[in-house]
Each structure stands twice: as structure tokens, then as C-alpha cells.
Design a protein around this motif. Structure first.
Motif, PDB file in Angstrom:
ATOM      1  N   LYS A  85       0.476  -9.837   3.845  1.00  0.00           N
ATOM      2  CA  LYS A  85      -0.863  -9.992   4.501  1.00  0.00           C
ATOM      3  C   LYS A  85      -1.144 -10.198   5.711  1.00  0.00           C
ATOM      4  CE  LYS A  85      -1.440 -12.823   0.057  1.00  0.00           C
ATOM      5  NZ  LYS A  85      -1.773 -13.977  -0.796  1.00  0.00           N
ATOM      6  N   VAL A  86      -2.492 -10.061   6.101  1.00  0.00           N
ATOM      7  CA  VAL A  86      -3.009 -10.230   7.378  1.00  0.00           C
ATOM      8  C   VAL A  86      -4.022 -11.157   7.503  1.00  0.00           C
ATOM      9  CG1 VAL A  86      -2.261  -7.904   7.796  1.00  0.00           C
ATOM     10  CG2 VAL A  86      -4.692  -8.028   7.022  1.00  0.00           C
ATOM     11  N   PRO A  87      -4.461 -11.624   8.595  1.00  0.00           N
ATOM     12  CA  PRO A  87      -5.814 -12.538   8.764  1.00  0.00           C
ATOM     13  C   PRO A  87      -6.956 -11.735   8.579  1.00  0.00           C
ATOM     14  CG  PRO A  87      -4.635 -12.570  10.651  1.00  0.00           C
ATOM     15  CD  PRO A  87      -3.569 -11.712   9.833  1.00  0.00           C
ATOM     16  N   ASP A  88      -7.821 -12.137   8.010  1.00  0.00           N
ATOM     17  CA  ASP A  88      -9.185 -11.322   7.845  1.00  0.00           C
ATOM     18  C   ASP A  88      -9.859 -11.419   8.945  1.00  0.00           C
ATOM     19  OD1 ASP A  88     -10.535 -13.844   7.957  1.00  0.00           O
ATOM     20  OD2 ASP A  88     -11.670 -13.425   5.995  1.00  0.00           O
TER      21      ASP A  88
ATOM     22  N   TRP B 264      -5.826 -15.187   4.579  1.00  0.00           N
ATOM     23  CA  TRP B 264      -4.839 -14.239   4.713  1.00  0.00           C
ATOM     24  C   TRP B 264      -5.180 -13.411   3.407  1.00  0.00           C
ATOM     25  CZ3 TRP B 264      -0.901 -13.681   8.207  1.00  0.00           C
ATOM     26  CH2 TRP B 264      -0.868 -14.935   8.991  1.00  0.00           C
ATOM     27  N   VAL B 265      -5.442 -12.238   3.693  1.00  0.00           N
ATOM     28  CA  VAL B 265      -5.676 -11.137   2.623  1.00  0.00           C
ATOM     29  C   VAL B 265      -5.105 -10.036   2.717  1.00  0.00           C
ATOM     30  CG1 VAL B 265      -8.291 -11.896   2.653  1.00  0.00           C
ATOM     31  CG2 VAL B 265      -7.596  -9.971   4.206  1.00  0.00           C
ATOM     32  N   SER B 266      -5.197  -9.107   1.550  1.00  0.00           N
ATOM     33  CA  SER B 266      -4.354  -7.700   1.751  1.00  0.00           C
ATOM     34  C   SER B 266      -4.612  -6.877   2.684  1.00  0.00           C
ATOM     35  CB  SER B 266      -4.297  -7.255   0.250  1.00  0.00           C
ATOM     36  OG  SER B 266      -5.604  -6.727   0.011  1.00  0.00           O
ATOM     37  N   VAL B 267      -3.712  -6.025   3.126  1.00  0.00           N
ATOM     38  CA  VAL B 267      -4.182  -4.789   3.974  1.00  0.00           C
ATOM     39  C   VAL B 267      -5.412  -4.161   3.527  1.00  0.00           C
ATOM     40  CG1 VAL B 267      -3.436  -2.782   5.155  1.00  0.00           C
ATOM     41  CG2 VAL B 267      -1.883  -4.965   4.898  1.00  0.00           C
TER      42      VAL B 267
END
Length: 406
Positions: free
Chosen positions: A128-131, A282-285
């Protein structure tokens, strides 16, 4: 040699008193997250000790913690936990009378312990990545994100425009919490900044530890909103302590000296973005990709309208509340642009090094930073620009502030 000799008198009293707050209370029945980036060595050792204590293995926990305290005699939280574990192993409960000042210091250390443990128990961020990070320009090797609500600093590497978590550190923020508004409010700002310089150990009082990295607060958006204050730094701690409690600075972001050295080695002065936010999503790419695509399409349409000398379409991308770098409101800016474009026969606008950061603390706002190469029949310039785009109630993206990228 007993490890109690390392404890300051205050902590000796507090540690004994703390049996009323068992270590097991920290260690909730939840799986330990394995997808997060590595913690600092001292924190990892402390969290491993708490995990042993959760399992009731006090002997191993005390032995391991003794090694940590011997290596880090200034780690006050480790001293505190050691005293509690010693009491917990005996099964005794001692509740001495302590002063209000002692109780406040003990409570602050407990907050630090809970903060560190909560991060360990958080859901995995793996994959995941931070939005807040939609796209990183190639010129930025790293991005720093500070989650002020959870006292955590994250260091990301730039991998083809996508953030990859490298490491994360416990951090102290301002005594007033997050969201700086005025000078002296003891709050840490929420916003997007960059490192302006490096101040080494020899240039600083001992309070700042091994060094400091000032950021450019207040930035253009802060100034537009009337926020005041100065002197917001990322810095280390005095050598008499390993870390400070969660809210103990005058607005700066404070990390352990070892962690500061790691951070400093990955910073490019004048470039590395520092995003300070109250909470992190945190969300998906894939989720970030759809948001990025939508915004880049709007930016491209804006660029194309300008290059086509379609002044009406170009101006439609500026919100009614828009303010330019020169201080012009929407009406004055529109009049100026119409006058300029009236003598243009040819315009070329190229954008490169584009970064997209969702602006924390602002509803539906994104900071778009880029290198702008502008040429016309009578003028040429190349500048680093920043625009603040806001999505209105109709879902359209419009520019509310335009300035040099500061």
C-alpha cells in the motif's frame, strides 16, 4: 551489576508504581504487523521485550531489556519498562505517593510506550501507499511523510514516481498538537514543505542533538491563509535522553539522534518534500492511479488551453477565489492574461518533473509542482512552479493558488 543502577531516582519511583498499569495492557491480543518497514534498532528491541512480556516470559524480557539499557542508558522509556517488569515478576503491587510532577512525567512516558506499541500492532502497509502521494517527480529521490496524529515519521524512496517505504521512526511533535496557526501556539504545522538547509551539531545548542533540518514554514498556502510563526525544524534530541515524549517540542518534529542521522543521509537540501499530516490513509497503488489520472488530465487540458491561446478556456481553470503569486485576484489576473495573450502569435508550454501531493488538512486539494518551460513569439522562461488545485462540488478541478514552487 544490577540494571537498576541505571535508573534515575524519578524513574525508580515511577517504575515501582506502574504495576497498576501492566505491560500486558500494552500488548493487546492482536497479531504483530510484519509488513511495515524496519523500526530503529532500540525501538525494535523494546517492542520485542513487550512482546515477551505479553507472553508472560518476564525472565527473558528482563534479560533482553537489561542489554538494551546497558547499550542505551539514556532510553528513559526502557528504564521505565524495566522497573515495571521487575515488579511484575515478583507479583507485588506497590503504590507509593508520588508528586504531581512525577505523575505527569510518568504519564508522558506511558503515552510514548502506547504510541510505539500501537504502531507495531497497526495493520500491515505491505503493498500500500499513503494517499497523500499521488506522483513523485524524478528529481526527488525521497519523500518524508510525518503522521502527526500517530507520532510517526516515514521515509519513502521514489521508484518511478511511486513511493516505497524505506523506514519509519517514532517522533515527538509540538506540545499544542498538530495544525499550527499562529506564532507561539506550540503546534506543529500541517502542510507540504521542503528541507531548506542542514544545521550541524557544532552550530546548535544541545537541545537539538546531532543536527537539524529546517523546513520552509510558512509556505505560500500558509501565508495566504494568514498563518504565522517560524523555526519549524526536524531535529535530534539532547544526548541525555534517547527520545522525547509524544508532545514535548515547541512545534518541531523531533526524532532520536540515530534516526536523525539515517534521515539526514537521505535528504537533498532544497528538494526533499516533507508532508506533515494529521493521520495517514494507506491505499492500494491502483486507487492512487485513478486519482492521479484524473488530475493529470485536468493539468494537461489547462496546459493545452494556454498553449492554444484559448484564453477563455484557460481562465476557466482558475477558481473564483484564485490568487496569483503577484497577489492578483481572479478578475485582475484575467484582465492581465487577456492583455498579455492579445499580442501572442505563438505559445509553447512544456511541463516536466511533475509531482502531485494531496494537500493535508485541506478538503479536496492537491499541490501540483512542475518545471515549466514557456516560449512565445516574444518571451521565454523556465521556472519551477506550484499550483494548488481544488475539486469543487461539481467534481471539476480548478486552481486556487499559483506561485513559484517554495
Amino acid at each position: 551489576m544490577t540494571m537498576l543502577r541505571f535508573c534515575a531516582p524519578l524513574l525508580l519511583v515511577c517504575c515501582v508504581w506502574l504495576i497498576a498499569w501492566p505491560v500486558a495492557g500494552l500488548a493487546a491480543d492482536a497479531p504483530v504487523s510484519s509488513g511495515n518497514a524496519p523500526h530503529s534498532d532500540a525501538e525494535s528491541q523494546l517492542l520485542a521485550v513487550l512482546n515477551l512480556a505479553q507472553q508472560g516470559d518476564y525472565d527473558s524480557a528482563i534479560d533482553d531489556l537489561s542489554d538494551l539499557i546497558q547499550a542505551r542508558p539514556n532510553f528513559r522509556l526502557a528504564q521505565l519498562v524495566y522497573g515495571e517488569l521487575m515488579v511484575a515478576r515478583t507479583g507485588r503491587s506497590i503504590d507509593p505517593q508520588i508528586s504531581a510532577n512525577m505523575r505527569d512525567q510518568r504519564d508522558a512516558l506511558l503515552d510514548e510506550a502506547k504510541t510505539r506499541w500501537a504502531h507495531r500492532m497497526a495493520a500491515s502497509t505491505d503493498g500500500k501507499v499513503p494517499d497523500v502521494i499521488l506522483q513523485i517527480a524524478p528529481q526527488y529521490e525521497h519523500v518524508i511523510v510525518v503522521d502527526l496524529s500517530n507520532n510517526r515519521l516515514y521515509l519513502f524512496a521514489n521508484e518511478q514516481g511511486v513511493p516505497r517505504l524505506v523506514s519509519d521512526f517514532y517522533t515527538t511533535i509540538g506540545r499544542g498538537g498538530a495544525g499550527k496557526q499562529v506564532e507561539g501556539d506550540m503546534r506543529t504545522p500541517i502542510g507540504i514543505y521542503h528541507i531548506t538547509k542542514y544545521l550541524n551539531d557544532n552550530m546548535l545548542p544541545e537541545l537539538y542533538g546531532v543536527g537539524a533540518l529546517p523546513v520552509n514554514y510558512p509556505n505560500a498556502l500558509d501565508r495566504a491563509k494568514g498563518r504565522t510563526g517560524y523555526g519549524i525544524w526536524l531535529h535530534g534530541v539532547p544526548r541525555t535522553t534517547y527520545s522525547r515524549t509524544p508532545r514535548a517540542s515547541e512545534g518541531c518534529v523531533v526524532i532520536a539522534n540515530d534516526d536523525f542521522e539515517t534521515l539526514k543521509a537521505n535528504v537533498t537540501i532544497g528538494k526533499t518534500p516533507v508532508i506533515m499530516t494529521a493521520g495517514l490513509n494507506w491505499v492500494s497503488v491502483g486507487a492512487v492511479e485513478s486519482q492521479r489520472t484524473s488530475l493529470l488530465a485536468a493539468v494537461e487540458d489547462w496546459r493545452h488551453s494556454w498553449q492554444s491561446i484559448d484564453t477563455q478556456s484557460y481562465l476557466a481553470y482558475y477558481a473564483p477565489s484564485f490568487v496569483s503569486a503577484a497577489g492578483r485576484d481572479k478578475a485582475a489576473f484575467a484582465a492581465y492574461k487577456k492583455q498579455v495573450n492579445a499580442v501572442k502569435t505563438d505559445i509553447s508550454v512544456d511541463l516536466s518533473q511533475i509531482s502531485l501531493f494531496r494537500y493535508p488538512g485541506e478538503d479536496k486539494m492537491v499541490k501540483v509542482a512542475f518545471t515549466q518551460d514557456y516560449s512565445s513569439n516574444n518571451y521565454h522562461s523556465e521556472d519551477r512552479k506550484a499550483q494548488y488545485w481544488h475539486q469543487n462540488d461539481q467534481g471539476d478541478w480548478q486552481i486556487v493558488l499559483e506561485t513559484e514552487d517554495d
